[in-house]
Design an enzyme around this catalytic site. Sequence first.
Site, PDB file in Angstrom:
ATOM      1  N   ASP A 109     -52.956  73.699 -23.869  1.00 42.79           N
ATOM      2  CA  ASP A 109     -53.334  74.561 -25.036  1.00 42.79           C
ATOM      3  C   ASP A 109     -54.937  74.955 -25.254  1.00 42.79           C
ATOM      4  O   ASP A 109     -55.632  73.787 -25.048  1.00 42.79           O
ATOM      5  CB  ASP A 109     -52.971  74.332 -26.410  1.00 42.79           C
ATOM      6  CG  ASP A 109     -53.345  75.521 -27.584  1.00 42.79           C
ATOM      7  OD1 ASP A 109     -52.856  76.631 -27.086  1.00 42.79           O
ATOM      8  OD2 ASP A 109     -53.543  74.884 -28.845  1.00 42.79           O
ATOM      9  N   GLU A 130     -51.476  79.015 -21.177  1.00 42.70           N
ATOM     10  CA  GLU A 130     -51.160  80.226 -21.895  1.00 42.70           C
ATOM     11  C   GLU A 130     -52.310  81.388 -21.012  1.00 42.70           C
ATOM     12  O   GLU A 130     -53.319  80.904 -20.905  1.00 42.70           O
ATOM     13  CB  GLU A 130     -51.709  80.120 -23.241  1.00 42.70           C
ATOM     14  CG  GLU A 130     -50.646  81.092 -24.000  1.00 42.70           C
ATOM     15  CD  GLU A 130     -50.630  80.756 -25.682  1.00 42.70           C
ATOM     16  OE1 GLU A 130     -50.485  81.421 -26.473  1.00 42.70           O
ATOM     17  OE2 GLU A 130     -51.752  79.871 -25.862  1.00 42.70           O
ATOM     18  N   ASP A 184     -52.160  71.937 -32.573  1.00 42.77           N
ATOM     19  CA  ASP A 184     -52.707  72.014 -31.190  1.00 42.77           C
ATOM     20  C   ASP A 184     -51.761  71.315 -30.423  1.00 42.77           C
ATOM     21  O   ASP A 184     -51.355  71.785 -29.271  1.00 42.77           O
ATOM     22  CB  ASP A 184     -54.076  71.684 -30.819  1.00 42.77           C
ATOM     23  CG  ASP A 184     -54.959  72.507 -31.701  1.00 42.77           C
ATOM     24  OD1 ASP A 184     -54.954  73.615 -31.786  1.00 42.77           O
ATOM     25  OD2 ASP A 184     -55.993  71.914 -32.355  1.00 42.77           O
TER      26      ASP A 184
END
Length: 421
Positions: A185, A269, A351
């Site tokens: 992330d 991502e 997170d």
Amino acid sequence: MFKAVKVRLYPTSAQQHALACQFGAVRWVYNHALEWRCTAWRERQENVTLRMTLDQLVTLKRQPETAWLRDADSQALQQAMRHLDHAFSRFFNKQARYPRFKRRSGKQSMAYPQRVNVVDGNRLYLPKVGRVKAVLHRELVGRIKTVTVSRSPSGKYYASILCDDGKELPQPDRHVDGDQVVGVDLGLTHLAITSEGVKAPNPRCLNQGIRNLRRKQKALSRKQRGSTNRNKARLLVAKAHERIANQRHDAQHKLSRQLMDENQAICVETLRVTNMLKNRRLSKAISDAAWGELVRQLKYKANWQGKHVVSVDPWFPSSKQCSACGEVVSELPLSVRTWTCPTCHHRHDRDVNAALNIKAEGILKLKAAGLSVSACGGLCKTGEWPAVASEAGSPFLKGGEQSPEQLRARQSFLSDNHLNS
Ligand SMILES: [Zn+2]
């Protein structure tokens, strides 16, 4: 396999002059051809091809007023025409914006498509320039293809030497070990948070160097245009920028190298950074984090080793979904760093939970692409943190066999000492 090595050059003042002539000629023909292509289309709807621009070079060299182009390396001029053609095809394919004119100030560069070679192991022969002293800090493997010579705004010379080692790129692994898949992330408080619970701090290079940069930019703005002192001040600003960029690059290469060495597949991502930059409070920090560059480095490093980088769609609810039971909570403000799932009562670090979700989604995508992924043990279902790989590498990524409390204490220590100062 093509690999480039960027080396520092130390030209003598005569060689610097010769290089300046080459840069000037290459820039001039590039701008000339761009102007021609623009006006031909605007006024006559005429398409100027690469062939036509190459023929034009010959005509220009014959004309007395542009005869000075003969002093430049002919192949470097032709290469500039190819670069322009490439810029246009990228524009037509909607990969880039319309080509722009090259400036006399700022970074200068030119490319030799061939006839560059290493002399005595410490010099680089450049056509029309001569044997330039070079620090070849790394062995050049294979045949030299293109060599791009550049001068940075701070006045440093570099050569990027592209070599073909004659080998094929390794075939991507068809089988991926589930324990070797990691979800990452990307964020601002921490640059990268992995599904294994490791948090790499954001170096915030711009924040670190902003006071220095600001002082030097102010000094520059007070100098009279065209003066020697202005040039000196300009050089200082360029050096400050360069330092920040170097620090960022260094941190990103270390992080991407470690992530790539320790894992077989990395799930990240895809962020819509253009949209995020519209937030005026965060845009500077987002640009400084340079997530795109980190992902780019991960991708090419994965290609070299036959590993995988999986992009996960941005609309996927990575933060709001419980990684243990799949429950999606309706609201989760950014200030909430840890939360407890209402269904399974699992306590999540915001997170790390997102990274775990990205990993799960990435594994699905890998399987959909026809790869076999063996089952992995550590999806944090029992609240235990899986062991973190802790081999050699940068100190900030070390987790070892620490308990969650130790790990958290360590992270808060890191963040207090390195981030918010
Ligand atoms: Zn849950």
